[in-house]
Design a protein around this motif. Structure first.
Motif, PDB file in Angstrom:
ATOM      1  N   LYS A   1      16.689 -19.390  30.279  1.00  0.00           N
ATOM      2  CA  LYS A   1      15.444 -18.790  30.745  1.00  0.00           C
ATOM      3  C   LYS A   1      15.678 -17.382  31.300  1.00  0.00           C
ATOM      4  CE  LYS A   1      13.348 -22.526  29.589  1.00  0.00           C
ATOM      5  NZ  LYS A   1      12.561 -22.548  28.342  1.00  0.00           N
ATOM      6  N   LEU A   2      15.866 -16.428  30.386  1.00  0.00           N
ATOM      7  CA  LEU A   2      16.005 -15.023  30.750  1.00  0.00           C
ATOM      8  C   LEU A   2      14.837 -14.235  30.180  1.00  0.00           C
ATOM      9  CD1 LEU A   2      19.818 -14.367  30.121  1.00  0.00           C
ATOM     10  CD2 LEU A   2      18.691 -14.803  32.306  1.00  0.00           C
ATOM     11  N   ASN A   3      14.473 -13.175  30.874  1.00  0.00           N
ATOM     12  CA  ASN A   3      13.384 -12.326  30.393  1.00  0.00           C
ATOM     13  C   ASN A   3      13.854 -11.257  29.424  1.00  0.00           C
ATOM     14  OD1 ASN A   3      10.813 -13.049  32.033  1.00  0.00           O
ATOM     15  ND2 ASN A   3      12.437 -13.005  33.564  1.00  0.00           N
ATOM     16  N   ASP A   4      15.142 -10.903  29.491  1.00  0.00           N
ATOM     17  CA  ASP A   4      15.648  -9.792  28.678  1.00  0.00           C
ATOM     18  C   ASP A   4      17.061 -10.123  28.192  1.00  0.00           C
ATOM     19  OD1 ASP A   4      16.230  -7.409  27.475  1.00  0.00           O
ATOM     20  OD2 ASP A   4      15.854  -6.154  29.231  1.00  0.00           O
ATOM     21  N   PHE A   5      17.158 -10.696  27.006  1.00  0.00           N
ATOM     22  CA  PHE A   5      18.460 -11.065  26.450  1.00  0.00           C
ATOM     23  C   PHE A   5      19.262  -9.843  26.008  1.00  0.00           C
ATOM     24  CE2 PHE A   5      16.484 -15.136  26.335  1.00  0.00           C
ATOM     25  CZ  PHE A   5      17.500 -16.077  26.274  1.00  0.00           C
ATOM     26  N   ASN A   6      18.561  -8.793  25.596  1.00  0.00           N
ATOM     27  CA  ASN A   6      19.228  -7.688  24.919  1.00  0.00           C
ATOM     28  C   ASN A   6      19.621  -6.548  25.852  1.00  0.00           C
ATOM     29  OD1 ASN A   6      20.244  -6.851  22.404  1.00  0.00           O
ATOM     30  ND2 ASN A   6      18.572  -5.397  22.153  1.00  0.00           N
ATOM     31  N   CYS A   7      19.414  -6.695  27.149  1.00  0.00           N
ATOM     32  CA  CYS A   7      19.814  -5.652  28.091  1.00  0.00           C
ATOM     33  C   CYS A   7      21.332  -5.500  28.068  1.00  0.00           C
ATOM     34  CB  CYS A   7      19.349  -5.996  29.497  1.00  0.00           C
ATOM     35  SG  CYS A   7      19.835  -4.778  30.754  1.00  0.00           S
ATOM     36  N   GLY A   8      21.814  -4.275  27.887  1.00  0.00           N
ATOM     37  CA  GLY A   8      23.258  -4.035  27.826  1.00  0.00           C
ATOM     38  C   GLY A   8      23.953  -4.150  29.159  1.00  0.00           C
ATOM     39  N   LEU A   9      23.203  -4.048  30.256  1.00  0.00           N
ATOM     40  CA  LEU A   9      23.788  -4.092  31.592  1.00  0.00           C
ATOM     41  C   LEU A   9      23.896  -5.541  32.053  1.00  0.00           C
ATOM     42  CD1 LEU A   9      24.840  -2.464  33.991  1.00  0.00           C
ATOM     43  CD2 LEU A   9      22.492  -2.283  34.830  1.00  0.00           C
ATOM     44  N   LYS A  10      25.123  -6.049  32.071  1.00  0.00           N
ATOM     45  CA  LYS A  10      25.378  -7.431  32.458  1.00  0.00           C
ATOM     46  C   LYS A  10      26.663  -7.492  33.277  1.00  0.00           C
ATOM     47  CE  LYS A  10      23.192  -9.882  28.561  1.00  0.00           C
ATOM     48  NZ  LYS A  10      22.524  -8.769  27.890  1.00  0.00           N
ATOM     49  N   ALA A  11      26.787  -8.547  34.083  1.00  0.00           N
ATOM     50  CA  ALA A  11      28.001  -8.777  34.873  1.00  0.00           C
ATOM     51  C   ALA A  11      28.513 -10.179  34.582  1.00  0.00           C
ATOM     52  CB  ALA A  11      27.710  -8.626  36.364  1.00  0.00           C
ATOM     53  N   TYR A  12      29.850 -10.310  34.512  1.00  0.00           N
ATOM     54  CA  TYR A  12      30.478 -11.585  34.168  1.00  0.00           C
ATOM     55  C   TYR A  12      31.654 -11.858  35.084  1.00  0.00           C
ATOM     56  CZ  TYR A  12      28.428 -10.168  29.636  1.00  0.00           C
ATOM     57  OH  TYR A  12      27.610  -9.726  28.640  1.00  0.00           O
ATOM     58  N   ASP A  13      31.851 -13.111  35.380  1.00  0.00           N
ATOM     59  CA  ASP A  13      33.134 -13.530  35.902  1.00  0.00           C
ATOM     60  C   ASP A  13      34.162 -13.376  34.782  1.00  0.00           C
ATOM     61  OD1 ASP A  13      35.240 -15.914  36.221  1.00  0.00           O
ATOM     62  OD2 ASP A  13      34.488 -15.397  38.214  1.00  0.00           O
ATOM     63  N   LEU A  14      35.382 -12.986  35.133  1.00  0.00           N
ATOM     64  CA  LEU A  14      36.399 -12.732  34.118  1.00  0.00           C
ATOM     65  C   LEU A  14      36.619 -13.937  33.206  1.00  0.00           C
ATOM     66  CD1 LEU A  14      38.529 -10.735  33.015  1.00  0.00           C
ATOM     67  CD2 LEU A  14      40.167 -11.743  34.629  1.00  0.00           C
ATOM     68  N   ASN A  15      36.535 -15.155  33.766  1.00  0.00           N
ATOM     69  CA  ASN A  15      36.755 -16.361  32.959  1.00  0.00           C
ATOM     70  C   ASN A  15      35.749 -16.486  31.825  1.00  0.00           C
ATOM     71  OD1 ASN A  15      38.975 -17.355  34.393  1.00  0.00           O
ATOM     72  ND2 ASN A  15      37.661 -18.292  35.938  1.00  0.00           N
ATOM     73  N   VAL A  16      34.547 -15.961  32.024  1.00  0.00           N
ATOM     74  CA  VAL A  16      33.525 -16.064  30.987  1.00  0.00           C
ATOM     75  C   VAL A  16      33.908 -15.228  29.780  1.00  0.00           C
ATOM     76  CG1 VAL A  16      31.105 -15.640  30.420  1.00  0.00           C
ATOM     77  CG2 VAL A  16      31.708 -16.538  32.673  1.00  0.00           C
ATOM     78  N   VAL A  17      34.243 -13.954  29.997  1.00  0.00           N
ATOM     79  CA  VAL A  17      34.525 -13.075  28.855  1.00  0.00           C
ATOM     80  C   VAL A  17      35.807 -13.466  28.138  1.00  0.00           C
ATOM     81  CG1 VAL A  17      33.287 -11.186  29.949  1.00  0.00           C
ATOM     82  CG2 VAL A  17      35.774 -11.314  30.207  1.00  0.00           C
ATOM     83  N   LYS A  18      36.707 -14.165  28.827  1.00  0.00           N
ATOM     84  CA  LYS A  18      37.942 -14.593  28.179  1.00  0.00           C
ATOM     85  C   LYS A  18      37.765 -15.877  27.367  1.00  0.00           C
ATOM     86  CE  LYS A  18      40.484 -11.267  29.889  1.00  0.00           C
ATOM     87  NZ  LYS A  18      40.966 -10.164  29.026  1.00  0.00           N
ATOM     88  N   ASN A  19      36.599 -16.499  27.480  1.00  0.00           N
ATOM     89  CA  ASN A  19      36.408 -17.794  26.814  1.00  0.00           C
ATOM     90  C   ASN A  19      35.189 -17.858  25.903  1.00  0.00           C
ATOM     91  OD1 ASN A  19      38.503 -19.835  27.958  1.00  0.00           O
ATOM     92  ND2 ASN A  19      37.803 -18.701  29.764  1.00  0.00           N
ATOM     93  N   ILE A  20      34.630 -16.701  25.563  1.00  0.00           N
ATOM     94  CA  ILE A  20      33.551 -16.675  24.583  1.00  0.00           C
ATOM     95  C   ILE A  20      33.966 -15.783  23.418  1.00  0.00           C
ATOM     96  CG2 ILE A  20      31.696 -17.154  26.224  1.00  0.00           C
ATOM     97  CD1 ILE A  20      31.060 -14.182  26.281  1.00  0.00           C
ATOM     98  N   ASP A  21      33.457 -16.093  22.252  1.00  0.00           N
ATOM     99  CA  ASP A  21      33.792 -15.352  21.037  1.00  0.00           C
ATOM    100  C   ASP A  21      32.564 -14.576  20.591  1.00  0.00           C
ATOM    101  OD1 ASP A  21      34.875 -14.385  18.713  1.00  0.00           O
ATOM    102  OD2 ASP A  21      34.711 -16.265  17.602  1.00  0.00           O
ATOM    103  N   VAL A  22      32.579 -13.264  20.839  1.00  0.00           N
ATOM    104  CA  VAL A  22      31.447 -12.405  20.481  1.00  0.00           C
ATOM    105  C   VAL A  22      31.761 -11.740  19.146  1.00  0.00           C
ATOM    106  CG1 VAL A  22      29.928 -10.553  21.244  1.00  0.00           C
ATOM    107  CG2 VAL A  22      31.126 -11.945  22.933  1.00  0.00           C
ATOM    108  N   HIS A  23      30.956 -12.016  18.122  1.00  0.00           N
ATOM    109  CA  HIS A  23      31.213 -11.449  16.809  1.00  0.00           C
ATOM    110  C   HIS A  23      29.897 -11.270  16.069  1.00  0.00           C
ATOM    111  CE1 HIS A  23      31.052 -15.816  16.127  1.00  0.00           C
ATOM    112  NE2 HIS A  23      30.581 -15.524  14.937  1.00  0.00           N
ATOM    113  N   GLY A  24      29.994 -10.669  14.882  1.00  0.00           N
ATOM    114  CA  GLY A  24      28.788 -10.418  14.098  1.00  0.00           C
ATOM    115  C   GLY A  24      27.816  -9.541  14.861  1.00  0.00           C
TER     116      GLY A  24
END
Length: 315
Positions: free
Chosen positions: A149-172
């Motif tokens: 339930k987010l209002n803006d999925f495509n906003c480039g400004l985001k913050a992550y815990d380091l564990n999140v970015v190390k465990n997701i596969d962003v492609h395509g």
């Protein structure tokens, strides 16, 4: 290290120095230890030259240069691989995202213990017809399909815990669906923050209307992946079973009719039900084969990188 700022870019040479100065000012005034990772996604202007100059001036500035344009998702993936900060901030390089938002985003991750916080550009300075209305439709579809339930999925400004970015596969083109990828990976504590959106100062947008067509196609992909990526046979096997049941049902009907009811001696091959039965059983068999092939591919997939790095700075 407190923060890694990951910035994918394509032909943004006019804005890079101003963006760097702004980020550095915010970081230093808040006493953060930080790194700024610029990912040059195949720029044809002087963007890499500017990044190189900034990296020589400040060792906190790091650069990755692709051999050609591979796309924003691949650029983010490369930045995520290199990021070392406890909190990872992503933002665009066009100065439409404000670095002044970084301290609050950082505290939402560290103090409020969100896995991820997505920006919401509630007030936008984009064209209503070409971007605002399609974005609203796209975000509604993404919410309805993903359950995030987010209002803006495509906003480039985001913050992550380091564990999140190390465990997701962003492609395509999946950068639009990073919140969904995070949720599917088990990081369900996803927050949202209203952020300031600024009018573009230099150049022009790199995105056209076709990105929304691609976005909806990717939405179907992410829906399928989130439900059936681990067991494709669950989908294709179910569809195959339905088709086979329909085909067998018509076959049984034709058999009973031929043996007990068909007094006129009409040939089975003259009846449309025969072709329905034949078609559905063939389609059902194909669905089963697709499911088996999906399972085989899943167990033997080659996780090669989807981009090539030409050069790196300060790593």
């Amino acid at each position: 290290m407190n923060i890694s700022v990951v910035i994918p870019l394509l032909n943004e040479q006019e804005s890079l120095t101003e963006l760097y100065d702004w980020i550095a000012k915010v970081m230093q005034s808040n006493h953060f230890s930080y790194e700024i990772i610029f990912i040059d996604d195949g720029s044809t202007d002087g963007s890499w030259k500017v990044i190189k100059q900034l990296s020589e001036k400040d060792t906190n500035v790091k650069g990755i240069r692709f051999t050609r344009n591979f796309g924003k998702s691949q650029a983010l993936h490369a930045g995520f691989e290199k990021a070392q900060g406890d909190v990872v901030i992503t933002m665009d390089a066009d100065l439409q995202d404000s670095p002044e938002e970084i301290p609050e985003l950082y505290h939402m991750i560290v103090k409020e213990q969100y896995d991820m916080v997505s920006g919401w550009k509630k007030k936008r300075y984009d064209s209503v017809v070409s971007k605002n209305l399609p974005s609203k439709l796209f975000n509604w579809a993404a919410r309805s399909t993903s359950g995030v339930k987010l209002n803006d999925f495509n906003c480039g400004l985001k913050a992550y815990d380091l564990n999140v970015v190390k465990n997701i596969d962003v492609h395509g083109e999946m950068h639009r669906y990073i919140p969904v990828l995070a949720k599917n990976a088990g990081f369900s504590n996803i927050g949202e923050k209203v952020v300031r959106h600024q009018a573009r100062k230099y150049g022009s947008t790199k995105f056209g209307m076709n990105r929304f067509i691609h976005g909806f196609l990717d939405l179907l992909t992410i829906w399928f992946i989130s439900r059936f990526a681990r067991r494709p046979m669950h989908l294709f096997g179910a569809l195959g079973a339905i088709m086979l049941i329909i085909g067998l049902g018509f076959t049984l009907y034709l058999g009973i009719d031929k043996l007990f009811l068909n007094t006129a001696g009409r040939l089975i091959t003259d009846r449309p039900q025969f072709y329905i039965a034949l078609s559905t059983m063939i389609i059902g068999t194909q669905f089963f084969i697709a499911g088996f092939l999906g399972e085989i591919i899943l167990r033997n997939r080659d996780d090669r990188k989807r981009y090539l790095v030409h050069d790196e700075l300060n790593f």
